[in-house]
Design a protein around this motif. Structure first.
Motif, PDB file in Angstrom:
ATOM      1  N   MET A   1     -19.376 -10.855  -9.920  1.00 56.72           N
ATOM      2  CA  MET A   1     -19.413  -9.604 -10.663  1.00 56.72           C
ATOM      3  C   MET A   1     -19.943  -9.890 -12.072  1.00 56.72           C
ATOM      4  SD  MET A   1     -16.231  -7.098 -11.278  1.00 56.72           S
ATOM      5  CE  MET A   1     -16.434  -5.579 -12.082  1.00 56.72           C
ATOM      6  N   THR A   2     -20.921  -9.098 -12.489  1.00 59.11           N
ATOM      7  CA  THR A   2     -21.492  -9.296 -13.813  1.00 59.11           C
ATOM      8  C   THR A   2     -20.761  -8.431 -14.829  1.00 59.11           C
ATOM      9  OG1 THR A   2     -23.125  -7.582 -13.475  1.00 59.11           O
ATOM     10  CG2 THR A   2     -23.780  -9.833 -12.889  1.00 59.11           C
ATOM     11  N   THR A   3     -20.675  -8.946 -16.029  1.00 61.99           N
ATOM     12  CA  THR A   3     -20.063  -8.209 -17.127  1.00 61.99           C
ATOM     13  C   THR A   3     -21.076  -7.201 -17.664  1.00 61.99           C
ATOM     14  OG1 THR A   3     -18.837 -10.187 -17.694  1.00 61.99           O
ATOM     15  CG2 THR A   3     -18.924  -8.453 -19.361  1.00 61.99           C
ATOM     16  N   PRO A   4     -20.673  -5.950 -17.867  1.00 61.96           N
ATOM     17  CA  PRO A   4     -21.622  -4.972 -18.405  1.00 61.96           C
ATOM     18  C   PRO A   4     -22.094  -5.372 -19.802  1.00 61.96           C
ATOM     19  CG  PRO A   4     -19.461  -3.952 -17.986  1.00 61.96           C
ATOM     20  CD  PRO A   4     -19.357  -5.396 -17.648  1.00 61.96           C
ATOM     21  N   LEU A   5     -23.343  -5.077 -20.085  1.00 63.90           N
ATOM     22  CA  LEU A   5     -23.897  -5.359 -21.410  1.00 63.90           C
ATOM     23  C   LEU A   5     -23.200  -4.509 -22.463  1.00 63.90           C
ATOM     24  CD1 LEU A   5     -27.719  -5.351 -20.652  1.00 63.90           C
ATOM     25  CD2 LEU A   5     -26.332  -7.333 -21.234  1.00 63.90           C
ATOM     26  N   ARG A   6     -23.028  -5.069 -23.625  1.00 62.35           N
ATOM     27  CA  ARG A   6     -22.508  -4.304 -24.758  1.00 62.35           C
ATOM     28  C   ARG A   6     -23.567  -4.234 -25.846  1.00 62.35           C
ATOM     29  NH1 ARG A   6     -17.793  -3.130 -23.009  1.00 62.35           N
ATOM     30  NH2 ARG A   6     -16.127  -4.530 -22.471  1.00 62.35           N
ATOM     31  N   THR A   7     -24.285  -5.305 -26.049  1.00 59.97           N
ATOM     32  CA  THR A   7     -25.370  -5.375 -27.020  1.00 59.97           C
ATOM     33  C   THR A   7     -26.478  -6.216 -26.392  1.00 59.97           C
ATOM     34  OG1 THR A   7     -23.780  -5.353 -28.838  1.00 59.97           O
ATOM     35  CG2 THR A   7     -26.011  -6.091 -29.360  1.00 59.97           C
ATOM     36  N   VAL A   8     -27.690  -5.809 -26.567  1.00 62.15           N
ATOM     37  CA  VAL A   8     -28.814  -6.560 -26.014  1.00 62.15           C
ATOM     38  C   VAL A   8     -28.978  -7.876 -26.768  1.00 62.15           C
ATOM     39  CG1 VAL A   8     -30.002  -4.502 -25.209  1.00 62.15           C
ATOM     40  CG2 VAL A   8     -30.468  -5.368 -27.511  1.00 62.15           C
ATOM     41  N   SER A   9     -29.665  -8.828 -26.144  1.00 68.56           N
ATOM     42  CA  SER A   9     -29.838 -10.138 -26.771  1.00 68.56           C
ATOM     43  C   SER A   9     -31.154 -10.263 -27.523  1.00 68.56           C
ATOM     44  CB  SER A   9     -29.744 -11.245 -25.715  1.00 68.56           C
ATOM     45  OG  SER A   9     -30.800 -11.114 -24.772  1.00 68.56           O
ATOM     46  N   PHE A  10     -32.126  -9.409 -27.236  1.00 67.52           N
ATOM     47  CA  PHE A  10     -33.438  -9.587 -27.865  1.00 67.52           C
ATOM     48  C   PHE A  10     -33.429  -9.175 -29.336  1.00 67.52           C
ATOM     49  CE2 PHE A  10     -33.699  -5.264 -26.074  1.00 67.52           C
ATOM     50  CZ  PHE A  10     -34.179  -4.540 -27.157  1.00 67.52           C
ATOM     51  N   THR A  11     -34.333  -9.774 -30.082  1.00 70.35           N
ATOM     52  CA  THR A  11     -34.534  -9.417 -31.485  1.00 70.35           C
ATOM     53  C   THR A  11     -35.938  -8.866 -31.707  1.00 70.35           C
ATOM     54  OG1 THR A  11     -35.184 -11.693 -32.011  1.00 70.35           O
ATOM     55  CG2 THR A  11     -32.850 -11.092 -32.327  1.00 70.35           C
ATOM     56  N   GLN A  12     -36.753  -8.905 -30.661  1.00 71.96           N
ATOM     57  CA  GLN A  12     -38.084  -8.309 -30.675  1.00 71.96           C
ATOM     58  C   GLN A  12     -38.242  -7.565 -29.360  1.00 71.96           C
ATOM     59  OE1 GLN A  12     -41.448 -10.807 -31.854  1.00 71.96           O
ATOM     60  NE2 GLN A  12     -39.976 -12.429 -32.350  1.00 71.96           N
ATOM     61  N   LEU A  13     -38.831  -6.403 -29.386  1.00 68.99           N
ATOM     62  CA  LEU A  13     -38.986  -5.615 -28.170  1.00 68.99           C
ATOM     63  C   LEU A  13     -39.719  -6.383 -27.082  1.00 68.99           C
ATOM     64  CD1 LEU A  13     -39.823  -2.059 -29.554  1.00 68.99           C
ATOM     65  CD2 LEU A  13     -37.695  -2.837 -28.500  1.00 68.99           C
ATOM     66  N   LEU A  24     -30.062   0.226 -22.264  1.00 69.80           N
ATOM     67  CA  LEU A  24     -30.353   1.037 -23.447  1.00 69.80           C
ATOM     68  C   LEU A  24     -30.752   2.460 -23.056  1.00 69.80           C
ATOM     69  CD1 LEU A  24     -32.294  -1.526 -25.648  1.00 69.80           C
ATOM     70  CD2 LEU A  24     -29.946  -0.714 -25.958  1.00 69.80           C
ATOM     71  N   HIS A  25     -31.494   2.590 -21.984  1.00 70.28           N
ATOM     72  CA  HIS A  25     -31.913   3.925 -21.534  1.00 70.28           C
ATOM     73  C   HIS A  25     -30.691   4.774 -21.165  1.00 70.28           C
ATOM     74  CE1 HIS A  25     -34.481   7.011 -19.943  1.00 70.28           C
ATOM     75  NE2 HIS A  25     -33.904   6.928 -18.754  1.00 70.28           N
ATOM     76  N   ARG A  26     -29.720   4.171 -20.486  1.00 66.62           N
ATOM     77  CA  ARG A  26     -28.483   4.908 -20.152  1.00 66.62           C
ATOM     78  C   ARG A  26     -27.758   5.351 -21.425  1.00 66.62           C
ATOM     79  NH1 ARG A  26     -28.228   0.781 -16.408  1.00 66.62           N
ATOM     80  NH2 ARG A  26     -26.584  -0.318 -17.551  1.00 66.62           N
ATOM     81  N   LEU A  27     -27.707   4.452 -22.414  1.00 68.96           N
ATOM     82  CA  LEU A  27     -27.055   4.801 -23.684  1.00 68.96           C
ATOM     83  C   LEU A  27     -27.799   5.930 -24.398  1.00 68.96           C
ATOM     84  CD1 LEU A  27     -26.078   1.310 -25.140  1.00 68.96           C
ATOM     85  CD2 LEU A  27     -24.599   2.989 -23.997  1.00 68.96           C
ATOM     86  N   GLU A  28     -29.123   5.908 -24.344  1.00 65.76           N
ATOM     87  CA  GLU A  28     -29.915   6.961 -24.976  1.00 65.76           C
ATOM     88  C   GLU A  28     -29.684   8.312 -24.304  1.00 65.76           C
ATOM     89  OE1 GLU A  28     -33.995   5.697 -25.211  1.00 65.76           O
ATOM     90  OE2 GLU A  28     -33.487   4.034 -26.543  1.00 65.76           O
ATOM     91  N   ILE A  29     -29.557   8.304 -22.983  1.00 61.78           N
ATOM     92  CA  ILE A  29     -29.272   9.551 -22.262  1.00 61.78           C
ATOM     93  C   ILE A  29     -27.919  10.104 -22.708  1.00 61.78           C
ATOM     94  CG2 ILE A  29     -28.714  10.512 -19.985  1.00 61.78           C
ATOM     95  CD1 ILE A  29     -30.930   8.620 -18.872  1.00 61.78           C
TER      96      ILE A  29
END
Length: 195
Positions: A1-13, A24-29
């Motif tokens: 089972m994977t842990t849901p993301l809380r913050t993305v890891s990237f610093t550049q798109l 992020l798309h789910r959060l934006e919705i």
């Protein structure tokens, strides 16, 4: 089972993963679903200290009065909501408040409504610009535009007379469901914006 993301890891798109952008798309919705609530809060902030001072009514009072007049004059829901938010840009863009308000409502209403809100600041100047040594005739450059009469009606019948502390004005709660309806639409839905 994977842990849901809380913050993305990237610093550049360019380094983002599909999983991160799906998250992020789910959060934006979810965030977008709160837009009507944020619009109502921004309107509330046009009261008291969040308002341009010196008038007999706050900017919120003026906005409510403008929307009340539009509604009582038979305007449709898009124009009533536009009348309600037409000065929402005053706090951040006093010099271009009309354009800011038009940008806020543009994804949710027909082009006529957006144009009227975008141009109302210029058309409104016909009533007072001469009193501050400015040109009151700037709106005449648009007199042949297909929506000029609509903007003139907006200003003459709803906006410019709405500084009256004795006018029986509907409260913000009266307009909440209309704000919810308009700002819950899918942004740029052709069914609304292409009419």
């Amino acid at each position: 089972m994977t842990t849901p993301l809380r913050t993305v890891s990237f610093t550049q798109l360019k380094d983002a993963t599909r999983e991160e952008f799906q998250y992020l798309h789910r959060l934006e919705i979810e965030y977008h679903a709160g837009l009507p609530r944020r619009i109502l809060k921004a309107l509330e902030e046009l009261d008291g200290e969040g308002s341009i001072q010196g008038y007999q009514v706050s900017r919120l009072g003026h906005s409510l009065q403008t929307a009340t007049r539009a509604e009582r004059d038979g305007a449709d829901i898009e124009m009533v909501v536009a009348a309600l938010i037409h000065d929402i840009g005053d706090a951040l863009g006093t010099a271009n408040h009309s354009q800011l308000a038009a940008s806020v409502i543009r994804p949710y209403v027909r082009k006529e409504v957006t144009w009227v809100i975008e141009m109302h600041g210029l058309f409104q100047m016909q009533y007072f610009a001469h009193l501050i040594d400015q040109d009151p005739t700037g709106h005449l450059a648009y007199q042949d535009h297909r929506w000029a009469a609509s903007c003139q009606r907006f200003c003459e019948r709803w906006d410019q007379p709405s500084f009256d502390p004795h006018y029986p004005t509907e409260p913000l709660s009266h307009f909440a469901s209309r704000v919810e309806e308009v700002f819950s639409r899918r942004p740029f839905d052709p069914a609304f914006v292409e009419r």
